[in-house]
Design a protein around this motif. Structure first.
Motif, PDB file in Angstrom:
ATOM      1  N   PHE A   1       0.800  -1.103   0.055  1.00 47.40           N
ATOM      2  CA  PHE A   1       0.021  -0.127  -0.030  1.00 47.40           C
ATOM      3  C   PHE A   1       0.835   1.235   0.112  1.00 47.40           C
ATOM      4  O   PHE A   1       0.642   2.227  -0.731  1.00 47.40           O
ATOM      5  CB  PHE A   1      -1.022   0.099   1.219  1.00 47.40           C
ATOM      6  CG  PHE A   1      -2.005  -1.282   1.243  1.00 47.40           C
ATOM      7  CD1 PHE A   1      -2.337  -1.798   0.066  1.00 47.40           C
ATOM      8  CD2 PHE A   1      -2.208  -1.657   2.506  1.00 47.40           C
ATOM      9  CE1 PHE A   1      -3.269  -2.808   0.153  1.00 47.40           C
ATOM     10  CE2 PHE A   1      -3.047  -2.645   2.572  1.00 47.40           C
ATOM     11  CZ  PHE A   1      -3.639  -3.185   1.281  1.00 47.40           C
ATOM     12  N   TYR A   2       2.120   1.252   0.750  1.00 48.47           N
ATOM     13  CA  TYR A   2       2.827   2.193   0.924  1.00 48.47           C
ATOM     14  C   TYR A   2       3.553   2.718  -0.438  1.00 48.47           C
ATOM     15  O   TYR A   2       3.539   3.835  -0.954  1.00 48.47           O
ATOM     16  CB  TYR A   2       3.992   2.188   1.916  1.00 48.47           C
ATOM     17  CG  TYR A   2       4.783   3.416   2.347  1.00 48.47           C
ATOM     18  CD1 TYR A   2       4.260   4.216   3.195  1.00 48.47           C
ATOM     19  CD2 TYR A   2       5.977   3.353   1.632  1.00 48.47           C
ATOM     20  CE1 TYR A   2       5.103   5.386   3.472  1.00 48.47           C
ATOM     21  CE2 TYR A   2       6.707   4.581   1.842  1.00 48.47           C
ATOM     22  CZ  TYR A   2       6.486   5.538   2.657  1.00 48.47           C
ATOM     23  OH  TYR A   2       7.346   6.744   3.080  1.00 48.47           O
ATOM     24  N   ASP A   3       3.887   1.426  -1.018  1.00 43.42           N
ATOM     25  CA  ASP A   3       4.575   1.701  -2.305  1.00 43.42           C
ATOM     26  C   ASP A   3       3.698   2.029  -3.422  1.00 43.42           C
ATOM     27  O   ASP A   3       4.278   2.616  -4.638  1.00 43.42           O
ATOM     28  CB  ASP A   3       5.283   0.321  -2.825  1.00 43.42           C
ATOM     29  CG  ASP A   3       6.579  -0.009  -2.013  1.00 43.42           C
ATOM     30  OD1 ASP A   3       7.064   1.013  -1.000  1.00 43.42           O
ATOM     31  OD2 ASP A   3       7.089  -1.070  -1.620  1.00 43.42           O
ATOM     32  N   LEU A   4       2.587   1.772  -3.258  1.00 46.06           N
ATOM     33  CA  LEU A   4       1.491   2.265  -4.307  1.00 46.06           C
ATOM     34  C   LEU A   4       1.220   3.408  -4.454  1.00 46.06           C
ATOM     35  O   LEU A   4       0.624   4.206  -5.197  1.00 46.06           O
ATOM     36  CB  LEU A   4       0.348   1.441  -4.211  1.00 46.06           C
ATOM     37  CG  LEU A   4      -0.433   0.956  -5.434  1.00 46.06           C
ATOM     38  CD1 LEU A   4       0.291   0.312  -6.420  1.00 46.06           C
ATOM     39  CD2 LEU A   4      -1.935   0.164  -5.002  1.00 46.06           C
ATOM     40  N   GLY A   5       1.705   3.978  -3.271  1.00 45.70           N
ATOM     41  CA  GLY A   5       1.364   5.812  -3.093  1.00 45.70           C
ATOM     42  C   GLY A   5       0.356   6.156  -1.945  1.00 45.70           C
ATOM     43  O   GLY A   5       0.062   7.265  -1.945  1.00 45.70           O
ATOM     44  N   PHE A   6      -0.377   5.181  -1.372  1.00 43.07           N
ATOM     45  CA  PHE A   6      -1.217   5.839  -0.250  1.00 43.07           C
ATOM     46  C   PHE A   6      -0.617   6.493   0.802  1.00 43.07           C
ATOM     47  O   PHE A   6       0.411   5.842   1.522  1.00 43.07           O
ATOM     48  CB  PHE A   6      -1.956   4.476   0.208  1.00 43.07           C
ATOM     49  CG  PHE A   6      -2.969   4.136  -0.796  1.00 43.07           C
ATOM     50  CD1 PHE A   6      -4.162   4.403  -1.367  1.00 43.07           C
ATOM     51  CD2 PHE A   6      -2.627   2.760  -1.480  1.00 43.07           C
ATOM     52  CE1 PHE A   6      -4.888   4.071  -2.156  1.00 43.07           C
ATOM     53  CE2 PHE A   6      -3.538   2.190  -2.541  1.00 43.07           C
ATOM     54  CZ  PHE A   6      -4.833   2.874  -2.773  1.00 43.07           C
ATOM     55  N   GLU A   7      -1.085   7.418   1.363  1.00 46.45           N
ATOM     56  CA  GLU A   7      -0.661   8.097   2.730  1.00 46.45           C
ATOM     57  C   GLU A   7      -0.897   7.229   4.013  1.00 46.45           C
ATOM     58  O   GLU A   7      -2.042   6.301   3.623  1.00 46.45           O
ATOM     59  CB  GLU A   7      -1.406   9.523   2.749  1.00 46.45           C
ATOM     60  CG  GLU A   7      -0.773  10.315   1.735  1.00 46.45           C
ATOM     61  CD  GLU A   7       0.730  10.632   1.525  1.00 46.45           C
ATOM     62  OE1 GLU A   7       1.346  10.715   2.597  1.00 46.45           O
ATOM     63  OE2 GLU A   7       1.089  10.967   0.577  1.00 46.45           O
ATOM     64  N   LEU A   8      -0.090   7.468   5.091  1.00 51.34           N
ATOM     65  CA  LEU A   8      -0.511   6.785   6.426  1.00 51.34           C
ATOM     66  C   LEU A   8      -2.041   6.868   6.868  1.00 51.34           C
ATOM     67  O   LEU A   8      -2.444   5.823   7.055  1.00 51.34           O
ATOM     68  CB  LEU A   8       0.378   6.996   7.487  1.00 51.34           C
ATOM     69  CG  LEU A   8       1.846   6.793   7.210  1.00 51.34           C
ATOM     70  CD1 LEU A   8       2.591   7.390   8.644  1.00 51.34           C
ATOM     71  CD2 LEU A   8       2.005   5.177   6.990  1.00 51.34           C
ATOM     72  N   ASP A   9      -2.570   8.034   6.530  1.00 48.80           N
ATOM     73  CA  ASP A   9      -4.095   8.210   7.203  1.00 48.80           C
ATOM     74  C   ASP A   9      -5.036   7.571   6.083  1.00 48.80           C
ATOM     75  O   ASP A   9      -6.095   7.019   6.492  1.00 48.80           O
ATOM     76  CB  ASP A   9      -4.139   9.549   7.106  1.00 48.80           C
ATOM     77  CG  ASP A   9      -4.061  10.370   6.081  1.00 48.80           C
ATOM     78  OD1 ASP A   9      -3.507   9.899   5.037  1.00 48.80           O
ATOM     79  OD2 ASP A   9      -4.638  11.694   5.891  1.00 48.80           O
ATOM     80  N   GLU A  10      -4.546   7.304   4.944  1.00 46.58           N
ATOM     81  CA  GLU A  10      -5.548   6.653   3.920  1.00 46.58           C
ATOM     82  C   GLU A  10      -5.406   5.276   4.337  1.00 46.58           C
ATOM     83  O   GLU A  10      -6.584   4.492   4.130  1.00 46.58           O
ATOM     84  CB  GLU A  10      -5.050   7.037   2.434  1.00 46.58           C
ATOM     85  CG  GLU A  10      -5.075   8.216   1.769  1.00 46.58           C
ATOM     86  CD  GLU A  10      -4.648   8.385   0.391  1.00 46.58           C
ATOM     87  OE1 GLU A  10      -5.399   9.469  -0.230  1.00 46.58           O
ATOM     88  OE2 GLU A  10      -3.802   7.961   0.161  1.00 46.58           O
ATOM     89  N   ILE A  11      -4.239   4.519   4.456  1.00 45.28           N
ATOM     90  CA  ILE A  11      -4.124   3.095   4.968  1.00 45.28           C
ATOM     91  C   ILE A  11      -4.934   3.005   6.197  1.00 45.28           C
ATOM     92  O   ILE A  11      -5.630   2.022   6.275  1.00 45.28           O
ATOM     93  CB  ILE A  11      -2.644   2.817   5.093  1.00 45.28           C
ATOM     94  CG1 ILE A  11      -1.926   3.002   3.594  1.00 45.28           C
ATOM     95  CG2 ILE A  11      -2.655   1.560   5.532  1.00 45.28           C
ATOM     96  CD1 ILE A  11      -0.349   2.966   3.951  1.00 45.28           C
ATOM     97  N   ALA A  12      -4.777   3.731   7.035  1.00 46.75           N
ATOM     98  CA  ALA A  12      -5.503   3.781   8.281  1.00 46.75           C
ATOM     99  C   ALA A  12      -7.020   3.785   7.986  1.00 46.75           C
ATOM    100  O   ALA A  12      -7.903   3.083   8.617  1.00 46.75           O
ATOM    101  CB  ALA A  12      -5.143   4.794   9.064  1.00 46.75           C
ATOM    102  N   ASN A  13      -7.465   4.903   7.278  1.00 48.11           N
ATOM    103  CA  ASN A  13      -9.208   4.979   7.056  1.00 48.11           C
ATOM    104  C   ASN A  13      -9.511   3.650   6.503  1.00 48.11           C
ATOM    105  O   ASN A  13     -10.742   3.026   6.894  1.00 48.11           O
ATOM    106  CB  ASN A  13      -9.287   6.193   6.292  1.00 48.11           C
ATOM    107  CG  ASN A  13      -9.001   7.508   6.850  1.00 48.11           C
ATOM    108  OD1 ASN A  13      -9.256   7.488   8.275  1.00 48.11           O
ATOM    109  ND2 ASN A  13      -8.830   8.610   6.245  1.00 48.11           N
TER     110      ASN A  13
END
Length: 451
Positions: free
Chosen positions: A291-303
């Motif tokens: 998810f991180y490498d795909l470009g998602f931010e930490l808060d997007e991953i959290a949500n």
């Protein structure tokens, strides 16, 4: 062994009403404190390491810390029989060991919070190991409590409540909340907050009652024969006879009991237990770096992955718990295995299509619902295999086997991603679920032949 008589034992109202039982409700809070440490040494820690530019191959090797969960059967016999001075007399065998484990978890998390992985990676690994070891120890005691607290018919519901609490601890608190704190404050504050959250578990253990620990007549008879034989061995010093009797009763008898009860199917059962979770555990080690490498931010991953994913897991866990009570365990194990393998293929689709919040939501929906569903069925299955005289030891053996092979294999997940890419890795993880599907079909066939 599971028998077909387990199927359709209770009507729909009885199956649903089980969730109102006090001990079933109490299992929710024990599940919370069991789930809390897990992502803090795996998924959340992987994000922390990736955010400070630790290589993916190195992050992959951190999965081997999880081998502590896979060898917990080595010290489970001690937890079944050995009282803790000053604690067991006051709190009982299960609760005293849970409290000791929680002290280790809190200490390890505080140590991690003050360690910079960019400069002290080995120190971070050592503190993570302390958390994992203490968490595995806590799991042994909580699993024993769960099996002893209610009759076997309701283990599916206990598993569902355990998973609900586990997912709140793992996904919402140690997942989403920890990521929010890390984003808007720092990682030190995030892990300090998680150490404080373990106190919820401490309070829970102080409130709940110790379950009754029973030993059936045949088990007592087997152990008594050992004691009688040693009593006749007068050439052996008395101290050594007592130590030998304790060792045989605590360590040898739990294993011989399992093979005696399951006969020729014992090895098949152990093989099935060792591979049922292999597909989702192998994938899980690389999910959040992906998810991180795909470009998602930490808060997007959290949500999405944590908060939304939690509700999908909850839906899957409760659906699995109800359907296990209604239709039996083996059929739901088959459904769960198929769902998990299919859900993993959706990760490959997301890797090919690129960053998309809608795509992420779909992947998380499928992944978490299938994991919750399969988890309820599998926990109920493992619980059904245990003799309550050896609850901690036998369940620890089964749950250790459940994660041993997956954790060893998942240690190379970062290497596979670097060599072949995420798409190939996710297809590979999905294919690894096929043997579990075939084995549960075989177990269902054996069950039908016996009846």
């Amino acid at each position: 062994m599971i028998t077909s008589s387990d199927s359709s034992k209770h009507n729909w109202s009885e199956a649903i009403a089980i969730y109102t039982r006090p001990r079933v409700i109490g299992m929710f809070f024990l599940g919370f404190v069991a789930g809390l440490p897990f992502p803090l040494v795996f998924a959340t820690l992987a994000l922390w390491l990736r955010s400070v530019d630790i290589e993916r191959a190195t992050i992959g090797f951190f999965a081997w810390i999880g081998i502590t969960y896979s060898i917990k059967f080595l010290w489970a016999p001690v937890m079944d029989r050995l009282p803790l001075p000053g604690l067991t007399k006051k709190f009982g065998q299960r609760r005293s060991w849970i409290l000791l484990a929680q002290a280790g978890i809190i200490s390890g998390l505080i140590g991690m919070s003050f360690t910079d992985p960019a400069t002290h990676l080995v120190t971070m690994a050592l503190f993570a190991f302390l958390v994992a070891f203490s968490s595995a120890t806590q799991d042994v005691a909580i699993d024993a409590y769960r099996i002893e607290a209610v009759e076997m018919d309701w283990q599916g519901a206990m598993a569902a409540m355990y998973q609900a609490g586990w997912r709140i601890g793992a996904q919402l608190v140690a997942g989403a909340v920890a990521l929010y704190i890390a984003k808007y404050a720092n990682w030190t504050m995030a892990y300090m907050a998680m150490a404080a959250a373990v106190l919820v578990g401490v309070i829970t253990v102080l409130v709940i009652d110790e379950p009754e620990h029973t030993i059936d007549r045949s088990t007592l008879s087997d152990e008594q024969r050992v004691v009688d034989y040693l009593a006749r061995s007068t050439h052996v010093p008395e101290t050594w006879r007592k130590i030998t009797a304790w060792f045989i009763g605590a360590v040898i008898c739990p294993f011989t009991d399992f093979f005696r009860r399951n006969a020729k199917q014992a090895l098949v059962i152990l093989l099935f237990v060792s591979i049922y979770r292999i597909s989702d555990i192998v994938l899980g080690n690389m999910a959040y770096p992906f998810f991180y490498d795909l470009g998602f931010e930490l808060d997007e991953i959290a949500n999405v992955a944590k908060i939304f994913g939690f509700f999908m897991t909850l839906a899957g866990a409760f659906a699995g718990g109800v359907l296990v009570v209604r239709f039996g365990i083996l059929r739901m194990l088959l459904v769960g295995a198929i769902l998990v393998a299919a859900a993993n293929l959706m990760y490959a689709q997301l890797a090919m299509s690129g960053k998309s919040l809608t795509g992420l939501a779909l992947v998380i929906s499928a992944d978490n619902f299938s994991a919750g569903f399969a988890g309820s069925a599998f926990i109920a299955y493992l619980s059904s295999l245990t003799n309550r005289a050896y609850t901690a030891t036998q369940y620890a053996l089964f749950s250790s086997l459940m994660t041993l092979a997956p954790k060893i294999i998942s240690g190379f997940s970062g290497v596979i991603v670097d060599s072949y890419g995420y798409v190939s890795f996710f297809i590979y993880a999905s294919v690894m679920g096929i043997p579990a599907i075939l084995l549960v079909v075989y177990l269902m066939r054996l069950d039908r032949l016996r009846h």
